[in-house]
Design a protein around this motif. Structure first.
Motif, PDB file in Angstrom:
ATOM      1  N   GLY A 197       0.778  -1.227   0.000  1.00 49.58           N
ATOM      2  CA  GLY A 197       0.000   0.000   0.000  1.00 49.58           C
ATOM      3  C   GLY A 197       0.812   1.280   0.000  1.00 49.58           C
ATOM      4  N   LYS A 198       2.121   1.166  -0.063  1.00 44.30           N
ATOM      5  CA  LYS A 198       3.011   2.333  -0.043  1.00 44.30           C
ATOM      6  C   LYS A 198       3.606   2.553  -1.431  1.00 44.30           C
ATOM      7  CE  LYS A 198       2.862   2.693   4.493  1.00 44.30           C
ATOM      8  NZ  LYS A 198       2.015   3.679   5.100  1.00 44.30           N
ATOM      9  N   PRO A 199       3.669   3.813  -1.891  1.00 46.33           N
ATOM     10  CA  PRO A 199       4.292   4.093  -3.190  1.00 46.33           C
ATOM     11  C   PRO A 199       5.797   3.855  -3.116  1.00 46.33           C
ATOM     12  CG  PRO A 199       3.541   6.128  -2.125  1.00 46.33           C
ATOM     13  CD  PRO A 199       3.135   5.003  -1.252  1.00 46.33           C
ATOM     14  N   LYS A 200       6.319   3.024  -4.015  1.00 47.25           N
ATOM     15  CA  LYS A 200       7.734   2.643  -3.954  1.00 47.25           C
ATOM     16  C   LYS A 200       8.521   2.965  -5.227  1.00 47.25           C
ATOM     17  CE  LYS A 200       9.793   0.835  -1.247  1.00 47.25           C
ATOM     18  NZ  LYS A 200      10.693   1.407  -0.256  1.00 47.25           N
ATOM     19  N   ARG A 201       7.891   3.471  -6.273  1.00 46.82           N
ATOM     20  CA  ARG A 201       8.624   3.831  -7.501  1.00 46.82           C
ATOM     21  C   ARG A 201       9.229   5.212  -7.304  1.00 46.82           C
ATOM     22  NH1 ARG A 201       9.175   2.299 -12.607  1.00 46.82           N
ATOM     23  NH2 ARG A 201       7.615   0.666 -12.359  1.00 46.82           N
ATOM     24  N   SER A 202      10.555   5.276  -7.176  1.00 42.86           N
ATOM     25  CA  SER A 202      11.223   6.565  -6.995  1.00 42.86           C
ATOM     26  C   SER A 202      11.268   7.329  -8.312  1.00 42.86           C
ATOM     27  CB  SER A 202      12.627   6.366  -6.427  1.00 42.86           C
ATOM     28  OG  SER A 202      13.412   5.534  -7.249  1.00 42.86           O
ATOM     29  N   PHE A 203      11.222   8.639  -8.200  1.00 42.40           N
ATOM     30  CA  PHE A 203      11.220   9.506  -9.380  1.00 42.40           C
ATOM     31  C   PHE A 203      12.650   9.731  -9.884  1.00 42.40           C
ATOM     32  CE2 PHE A 203      10.918  11.982  -5.478  1.00 42.40           C
ATOM     33  CZ  PHE A 203      12.034  12.810  -5.566  1.00 42.40           C
ATOM     34  N   PRO A 204      12.796  10.035 -11.164  1.00 45.47           N
ATOM     35  CA  PRO A 204      14.136  10.319 -11.701  1.00 45.47           C
ATOM     36  C   PRO A 204      14.622  11.696 -11.242  1.00 45.47           C
ATOM     37  CG  PRO A 204      12.496  10.586 -13.424  1.00 45.47           C
ATOM     38  CD  PRO A 204      11.773  10.076 -12.211  1.00 45.47           C
ATOM     39  N   ILE A 205      15.933  11.790 -11.059  1.00 49.09           N
ATOM     40  CA  ILE A 205      16.560  13.040 -10.621  1.00 49.09           C
ATOM     41  C   ILE A 205      17.722  13.329 -11.558  1.00 49.09           C
ATOM     42  CG2 ILE A 205      17.756  14.229  -8.741  1.00 49.09           C
ATOM     43  CD1 ILE A 205      16.480  12.011  -6.858  1.00 49.09           C
TER      44      ILE A 205
ATOM     45  N   ALA B 265      10.250   0.080   5.157  1.00 47.86           N
ATOM     46  CA  ALA B 265      11.016   0.844   6.140  1.00 47.86           C
ATOM     47  C   ALA B 265      12.335   1.411   5.610  1.00 47.86           C
ATOM     48  CB  ALA B 265      11.298  -0.042   7.359  1.00 47.86           C
ATOM     49  N   GLN B 266      12.797   0.934   4.454  1.00 46.29           N
ATOM     50  CA  GLN B 266      14.061   1.411   3.902  1.00 46.29           C
ATOM     51  C   GLN B 266      13.863   1.870   2.465  1.00 46.29           C
ATOM     52  OE1 GLN B 266      17.854  -0.686   5.073  1.00 46.29           O
ATOM     53  NE2 GLN B 266      16.407  -2.351   5.342  1.00 46.29           N
ATOM     54  N   GLY B 267      14.773   2.718   2.019  1.00 43.01           N
ATOM     55  CA  GLY B 267      14.709   3.213   0.659  1.00 43.01           C
ATOM     56  C   GLY B 267      13.569   4.194   0.480  1.00 43.01           C
ATOM     57  N   TYR B 268      13.251   4.440  -0.766  1.00 43.21           N
ATOM     58  CA  TYR B 268      12.207   5.414  -1.105  1.00 43.21           C
ATOM     59  C   TYR B 268      10.831   4.913  -0.730  1.00 43.21           C
ATOM     60  CZ  TYR B 268       9.219   8.340  -4.108  1.00 43.21           C
ATOM     61  OH  TYR B 268       8.267   9.191  -4.582  1.00 43.21           O
ATOM     62  N   VAL B 269      10.075   5.778  -0.101  1.00 52.08           N
ATOM     63  CA  VAL B 269       8.633   5.589   0.055  1.00 52.08           C
ATOM     64  C   VAL B 269       8.023   6.939  -0.301  1.00 52.08           C
ATOM     65  CG1 VAL B 269       8.531   6.100   2.542  1.00 52.08           C
ATOM     66  CG2 VAL B 269       6.775   4.676   1.495  1.00 52.08           C
ATOM     67  N   GLY B 270       7.124   6.920  -1.270  1.00 50.67           N
ATOM     68  CA  GLY B 270       6.634   8.152  -1.855  1.00 50.67           C
ATOM     69  C   GLY B 270       5.713   8.961  -0.968  1.00 50.67           C
ATOM     70  N   PRO B 271       5.499  10.205  -1.361  1.00 46.09           N
ATOM     71  CA  PRO B 271       4.623  11.109  -0.634  1.00 46.09           C
ATOM     72  C   PRO B 271       3.200  10.589  -0.538  1.00 46.09           C
ATOM     73  CG  PRO B 271       5.954  12.323  -2.213  1.00 46.09           C
ATOM     74  CD  PRO B 271       6.158  10.865  -2.496  1.00 46.09           C
ATOM     75  N   GLN B 272       2.608  10.792   0.613  1.00 50.46           N
ATOM     76  CA  GLN B 272       1.203  10.479   0.847  1.00 50.46           C
ATOM     77  C   GLN B 272       0.618  11.547   1.769  1.00 50.46           C
ATOM     78  OE1 GLN B 272       2.155   6.291   2.173  1.00 50.46           O
ATOM     79  NE2 GLN B 272       0.363   5.863   0.903  1.00 50.46           N
ATOM     80  N   PRO B 273       0.613  12.813   1.331  1.00 52.39           N
ATOM     81  CA  PRO B 273       0.152  13.864   2.239  1.00 52.39           C
ATOM     82  C   PRO B 273      -1.303  13.652   2.651  1.00 52.39           C
ATOM     83  CG  PRO B 273       0.374  14.696  -0.006  1.00 52.39           C
ATOM     84  CD  PRO B 273       0.934  13.311  -0.003  1.00 52.39           C
ATOM     85  N   PRO B 274      -1.575  13.643   3.952  1.00 52.65           N
ATOM     86  CA  PRO B 274      -2.918  13.324   4.426  1.00 52.65           C
ATOM     87  C   PRO B 274      -3.888  14.501   4.450  1.00 52.65           C
ATOM     88  CG  PRO B 274      -1.476  13.624   6.290  1.00 52.65           C
ATOM     89  CD  PRO B 274      -0.616  13.753   5.055  1.00 52.65           C
ATOM     90  N   ASP B 275      -3.359  15.724   4.447  1.00 49.69           N
ATOM     91  CA  ASP B 275      -4.232  16.861   4.733  1.00 49.69           C
ATOM     92  C   ASP B 275      -4.296  17.909   3.622  1.00 49.69           C
ATOM     93  OD1 ASP B 275      -1.544  17.493   5.176  1.00 49.69           O
ATOM     94  OD2 ASP B 275      -1.982  18.861   6.829  1.00 49.69           O
ATOM     95  N   GLN B 276      -3.206  18.096   2.900  1.00 47.67           N
ATOM     96  CA  GLN B 276      -3.132  19.112   1.854  1.00 47.67           C
ATOM     97  C   GLN B 276      -1.877  18.849   1.027  1.00 47.67           C
ATOM     98  OE1 GLN B 276      -2.881  22.860   3.897  1.00 47.67           O
ATOM     99  NE2 GLN B 276      -1.030  22.307   4.985  1.00 47.67           N
ATOM    100  N   THR B 277      -1.710  19.570  -0.051  1.00 44.28           N
ATOM    101  CA  THR B 277      -0.484  19.450  -0.836  1.00 44.28           C
ATOM    102  C   THR B 277       0.701  19.804   0.052  1.00 44.28           C
ATOM    103  OG1 THR B 277      -1.621  19.932  -2.908  1.00 44.28           O
ATOM    104  CG2 THR B 277       0.742  20.373  -2.844  1.00 44.28           C
ATOM    105  N   HIS B 278       1.741  18.968   0.019  1.00 45.47           N
ATOM    106  CA  HIS B 278       2.955  19.209   0.791  1.00 45.47           C
ATOM    107  C   HIS B 278       4.118  19.451  -0.164  1.00 45.47           C
ATOM    108  CE1 HIS B 278       1.907  17.097   4.883  1.00 45.47           C
ATOM    109  NE2 HIS B 278       0.903  17.840   4.440  1.00 45.47           N
ATOM    110  N   ALA B 279       5.104  20.209   0.306  1.00 44.09           N
ATOM    111  CA  ALA B 279       6.364  20.400  -0.404  1.00 44.09           C
ATOM    112  C   ALA B 279       7.387  19.441   0.206  1.00 44.09           C
ATOM    113  CB  ALA B 279       6.846  21.838  -0.280  1.00 44.09           C
ATOM    114  N   TYR B 280       7.987  18.607  -0.635  1.00 43.04           N
ATOM    115  CA  TYR B 280       8.974  17.619  -0.214  1.00 43.04           C
ATOM    116  C   TYR B 280      10.336  18.146  -0.634  1.00 43.04           C
ATOM    117  CZ  TYR B 280       4.917  14.843   0.659  1.00 43.04           C
ATOM    118  OH  TYR B 280       3.720  14.416   1.163  1.00 43.04           O
ATOM    119  N   THR B 281      11.248  18.281   0.321  1.00 47.03           N
ATOM    120  CA  THR B 281      12.550  18.873   0.043  1.00 47.03           C
ATOM    121  C   THR B 281      13.557  17.784  -0.319  1.00 47.03           C
ATOM    122  OG1 THR B 281      12.076  20.692   1.555  1.00 47.03           O
ATOM    123  CG2 THR B 281      14.393  20.347   0.938  1.00 47.03           C
TER     124      THR B 281
END
Length: 169
Positions: free
Chosen positions: A28-36, A112-128
């Motif tokens: 249930g967790k997003p695990k595909r990391s985005f390209p950088i 618990a390790q590596g990338y786990v994607g954003p799942q903002p619960p309340d509003q759009t979040h900025a991920y640094t």
């Protein structure tokens, strides 16, 4: 040093976050990391490290949420490809994210390790996203914590670059 990631209408594309589906998920967790894309790392860069932290999570969880930390990425890397966190296509060691901490206590290393994607619960979040150019490789093993990365990098940072990436709730 400069960073770029693909965006759709100014937001992280859905397959990398809360609205991922199918093979882009694990437990249930997003695990595909985005390209950088990384441009203009300084001369002498031996390795790269990165962190992806949600400071907008503080009102929700009480602390910044760690989504990814990685180190010992080859210093000549100009593209961290899509799904690099899972695929192993690019050598790196990966640390624990906040799912491994006391609030969630995930024991599945794929959560618990590596990338786990954003799942903002309340509003759009900025991920640094921050990428560090280092003058050495670091003595870290998979499963390190963010504080261990910070201590290991001390005195070895040649340059940093940061980018805020918005992801929708």
């Amino acid at each position: 040093m400069q960073l770029s990631v693909p965006l759709t209408a100014g937001l992280l594309p859905d397959q990398f976050g809360k609205y991922a589906t199918g093979a882009d998920l694990h437990a249930g967790k997003p695990k595909r990391s985005f390209p950088i894309t990384i441009e203009a790392a300084p001369a002498g860069t031996q390795s790269l490290a990165l962190t992806l932290v949600d400071f907008d999570a503080v009102p929700v969880s009480g602390f910044p949420w760690i989504h990814w930390c990685a180190a010992n990425i080859p210093g000549d890397t100009v593209l961290i490809p899509e799904d690099a966190s899972r695929s192993g296509v690019l050598p790196m060691v990966q640390g624990r994210n906040s799912n491994a901490g006391g609030m969630v206590r995930a024991s599945d290393p794929l959560v618990a390790q590596g990338y786990v994607g954003p799942q903002p619960p309340d509003q759009t979040h900025a991920y640094t996203l921050t990428v560090y150019a280092l003058d050495t490789t670091l003595a870290l093993d998979n499963g390190f914590w963010l504080n261990a990365l910070r201590h290991a990098m001390a005195g070895h940072v040649l340059a940093t670059a940061s980018l805020d990436i918005n992801s929708r709730a």
